[in-house]
Design a protein around this motif. Structure first.
Motif, mmCIF file in Angstrom:
data_model
loop_
_atom_site.group_PDB
_atom_site.id
_atom_site.type_symbol
_atom_site.label_atom_id
_atom_site.label_comp_id
_atom_site.label_asym_id
_atom_site.label_seq_id
_atom_site.Cartn_x
_atom_site.Cartn_y
_atom_site.Cartn_z
ATOM 1 N N HIS A 61 -16.554 37.622 -41.656
ATOM 2 C CA HIS A 61 -17.453 37.717 -42.800
ATOM 3 C C HIS A 61 -17.000 36.927 -44.029
ATOM 4 C CE1 HIS A 61 -19.211 40.853 -40.399
ATOM 5 N NE2 HIS A 61 -18.086 41.548 -40.455
ATOM 6 N N PRO A 62 -16.542 35.680 -43.850
ATOM 7 C CA PRO A 62 -16.159 34.917 -45.048
ATOM 8 C C PRO A 62 -17.400 34.494 -45.832
ATOM 9 C CG PRO A 62 -16.094 33.489 -43.137
ATOM 10 C CD PRO A 62 -16.381 34.880 -42.629
ATOM 11 N N PRO A 63 -17.299 34.459 -47.151
ATOM 12 C CA PRO A 63 -18.407 33.911 -47.931
ATOM 13 C C PRO A 63 -18.635 32.453 -47.511
ATOM 14 C CG PRO A 63 -16.753 34.893 -49.367
ATOM 15 C CD PRO A 63 -16.185 34.881 -47.993
ATOM 16 N N ALA A 64 -19.815 31.950 -47.745
ATOM 17 C CA ALA A 64 -20.165 30.588 -47.317
ATOM 18 C C ALA A 64 -19.176 29.552 -47.839
ATOM 19 C CB ALA A 64 -21.575 30.241 -47.769
ATOM 20 N N THR A 65 -18.734 29.698 -49.073
ATOM 21 C CA THR A 65 -17.803 28.707 -49.622
ATOM 22 C C THR A 65 -16.465 28.734 -48.886
ATOM 23 O OG1 THR A 65 -17.178 30.298 -51.327
ATOM 24 C CG2 THR A 65 -18.819 28.645 -51.919
ATOM 25 N N VAL A 66 -15.984 29.922 -48.562
ATOM 26 C CA VAL A 66 -14.716 30.031 -47.831
ATOM 27 C C VAL A 66 -14.875 29.511 -46.409
ATOM 28 C CG1 VAL A 66 -12.997 31.657 -46.934
ATOM 29 C CG2 VAL A 66 -13.885 31.916 -49.259
ATOM 30 N N ARG A 67 -16.002 29.765 -45.799
ATOM 31 C CA ARG A 67 -16.261 29.290 -44.435
ATOM 32 C C ARG A 67 -16.291 27.760 -44.385
ATOM 33 N NH1 ARG A 67 -18.655 31.397 -39.794
ATOM 34 N NH2 ARG A 67 -19.799 29.852 -38.587
ATOM 35 N N LYS A 68 -16.837 27.138 -45.401
ATOM 36 C CA LYS A 68 -16.973 25.685 -45.406
ATOM 37 C C LYS A 68 -15.643 24.961 -45.541
ATOM 38 C CE LYS A 68 -21.649 25.691 -47.203
ATOM 39 N NZ LYS A 68 -22.513 25.390 -48.319
ATOM 40 N N ILE A 69 -14.700 25.533 -46.280
ATOM 41 C CA ILE A 69 -13.422 24.850 -46.529
ATOM 42 C C ILE A 69 -12.689 24.538 -45.229
ATOM 43 C CG2 ILE A 69 -11.146 25.047 -47.606
ATOM 44 C CD1 ILE A 69 -12.585 26.634 -49.875
ATOM 45 N N LEU A 72 -14.556 21.915 -43.067
ATOM 46 C CA LEU A 72 -14.475 20.537 -43.544
ATOM 47 C C LEU A 72 -13.075 19.941 -43.414
ATOM 48 C CD1 LEU A 72 -16.620 20.812 -46.789
ATOM 49 C CD2 LEU A 72 -17.206 19.562 -44.712
ATOM 50 N N LEU A 73 -12.052 20.737 -43.744
ATOM 51 C CA LEU A 73 -10.694 20.203 -43.804
ATOM 52 C C LEU A 73 -9.896 20.365 -42.513
ATOM 53 C CD1 LEU A 73 -9.769 21.388 -47.406
ATOM 54 C CD2 LEU A 73 -10.610 19.147 -46.687
ATOM 55 N N TRP A 74 -10.159 21.430 -41.780
ATOM 56 C CA TRP A 74 -9.415 21.700 -40.540
ATOM 57 C C TRP A 74 -10.391 22.155 -39.458
ATOM 58 C CZ3 TRP A 74 -8.217 24.301 -45.185
ATOM 59 C CH2 TRP A 74 -7.157 23.757 -45.903
ATOM 60 N N PRO A 75 -11.263 21.271 -38.986
ATOM 61 C CA PRO A 75 -12.306 21.702 -38.046
ATOM 62 C C PRO A 75 -11.766 22.323 -36.760
ATOM 63 C CG PRO A 75 -12.295 19.310 -38.296
ATOM 64 C CD PRO A 75 -11.354 19.861 -39.301
ATOM 65 N N ASP A 76 -10.661 21.826 -36.230
ATOM 66 C CA ASP A 76 -10.115 22.406 -35.005
ATOM 67 C C ASP A 76 -9.635 23.834 -35.233
ATOM 68 O OD1 ASP A 76 -10.634 20.059 -33.639
ATOM 69 O OD2 ASP A 76 -8.615 19.262 -33.960
ATOM 70 N N GLU A 77 -8.937 24.052 -36.334
ATOM 71 C CA GLU A 77 -8.459 25.388 -36.656
ATOM 72 C C GLU A 77 -9.603 26.319 -37.038
ATOM 73 O OE1 GLU A 77 -6.995 22.637 -37.744
ATOM 74 O OE2 GLU A 77 -4.871 22.790 -37.328
ATOM 75 N N ALA A 78 -10.630 25.785 -37.653
ATOM 76 C CA ALA A 78 -11.762 26.610 -38.087
ATOM 77 C C ALA A 78 -12.424 27.303 -36.907
ATOM 78 C CB ALA A 78 -12.787 25.764 -38.848
ATOM 79 N N VAL A 79 -12.517 26.624 -35.804
ATOM 80 C CA VAL A 79 -13.146 27.204 -34.615
ATOM 81 C C VAL A 79 -12.391 28.457 -34.180
ATOM 82 C CG1 VAL A 79 -13.616 26.796 -32.166
ATOM 83 C CG2 VAL A 79 -14.094 25.016 -33.838
ATOM 84 N N ARG A 80 -11.064 28.422 -34.239
ATOM 85 C CA ARG A 80 -10.249 29.574 -33.830
ATOM 86 C C ARG A 80 -10.124 30.618 -34.938
ATOM 87 N NH1 ARG A 80 -7.612 25.107 -31.880
ATOM 88 N NH2 ARG A 80 -6.125 25.067 -33.587
ATOM 89 N N LEU A 81 -10.159 30.180 -36.177
ATOM 90 C CA LEU A 81 -9.934 31.073 -37.313
ATOM 91 C C LEU A 81 -11.129 31.952 -37.649
ATOM 92 C CD1 LEU A 81 -8.034 31.875 -39.708
ATOM 93 C CD2 LEU A 81 -9.106 30.025 -40.995
ATOM 94 N N ILE A 82 -12.308 31.390 -37.595
ATOM 95 C CA ILE A 82 -13.502 32.117 -38.049
ATOM 96 C C ILE A 82 -14.115 32.863 -36.882
ATOM 97 C CG2 ILE A 82 -15.771 31.914 -39.112
ATOM 98 C CD1 ILE A 82 -14.698 29.313 -40.455
ATOM 99 N N GLY A 83 -14.178 34.205 -37.004
ATOM 100 C CA GLY A 83 -14.734 35.052 -35.952
ATOM 101 C C GLY A 83 -16.206 34.795 -35.707
ATOM 102 N N ASP A 84 -16.672 35.155 -34.527
ATOM 103 C CA ASP A 84 -18.060 34.903 -34.121
ATOM 104 C C ASP A 84 -19.089 35.603 -34.985
ATOM 105 O OD1 ASP A 84 -17.269 33.269 -32.044
ATOM 106 O OD2 ASP A 84 -17.348 34.875 -30.543
ATOM 107 N N ASP A 85 -18.722 36.732 -35.568
ATOM 108 C CA ASP A 85 -19.711 37.486 -36.331
ATOM 109 C C ASP A 85 -19.717 37.102 -37.802
ATOM 110 O OD1 ASP A 85 -18.001 40.614 -36.993
ATOM 111 O OD2 ASP A 85 -17.275 38.565 -37.010
ATOM 112 N N SER A 86 -19.167 35.947 -38.146
ATOM 113 C CA SER A 86 -19.125 35.501 -39.538
ATOM 114 C C SER A 86 -20.509 35.163 -40.042
ATOM 115 C CB SER A 86 -18.239 34.267 -39.662
ATOM 116 O OG SER A 86 -16.936 34.567 -39.255
#
Length: 89
Positions: A61-69, A72-86
């Motif tokens: 549940h990250p806010p949109a601004t936190v989700r975008k960072i 944009l900056l670490w797309p490979d890590e973002a896939v693993r970091l951000i849960g499916d229900d975000s």
């Protein structure tokens, strides 16, 4: 997390992340987060990198601004970091 993660509360934030890493990861619910800066998101991404598989550190549940960072900056890590229900970007 409730409210903000910024320089004023940097110490507790930076103390919590290593505990998550040594504890084998976990999930951080950011649904009540209203503000953070790129530096704090970077610290979160770095902590997630240090968690050894098969365990992981994810955010929900990250806010949109936190989700975008990380997207944009670490797309490979973002896939693993951000849960499916975000929230959607």
């Amino acid at each position: 997390m409730i409210a903000t993660i910024d320089p004023a509360n940097r110490v507790p934030w930076e103390a919590t992340l290593p505990m998550l890493v040594t504890g084998g990861g976990g999930t951080v619910d950011l649904s009540s987060l209203s503000f953070t800066d790129v530096y704090r998101v970077s610290a979160l991404v770095d902590a997630a990198r240090r968690v050894r598989p098969p365990r992981s550190l994810t955010i929900r549940h990250p806010p949109a601004t936190v989700r975008k960072i990380p997207c944009l900056l670490w797309p490979d890590e973002a896939v693993r970091l951000i849960g499916d229900d975000s929230r959607s970007p």
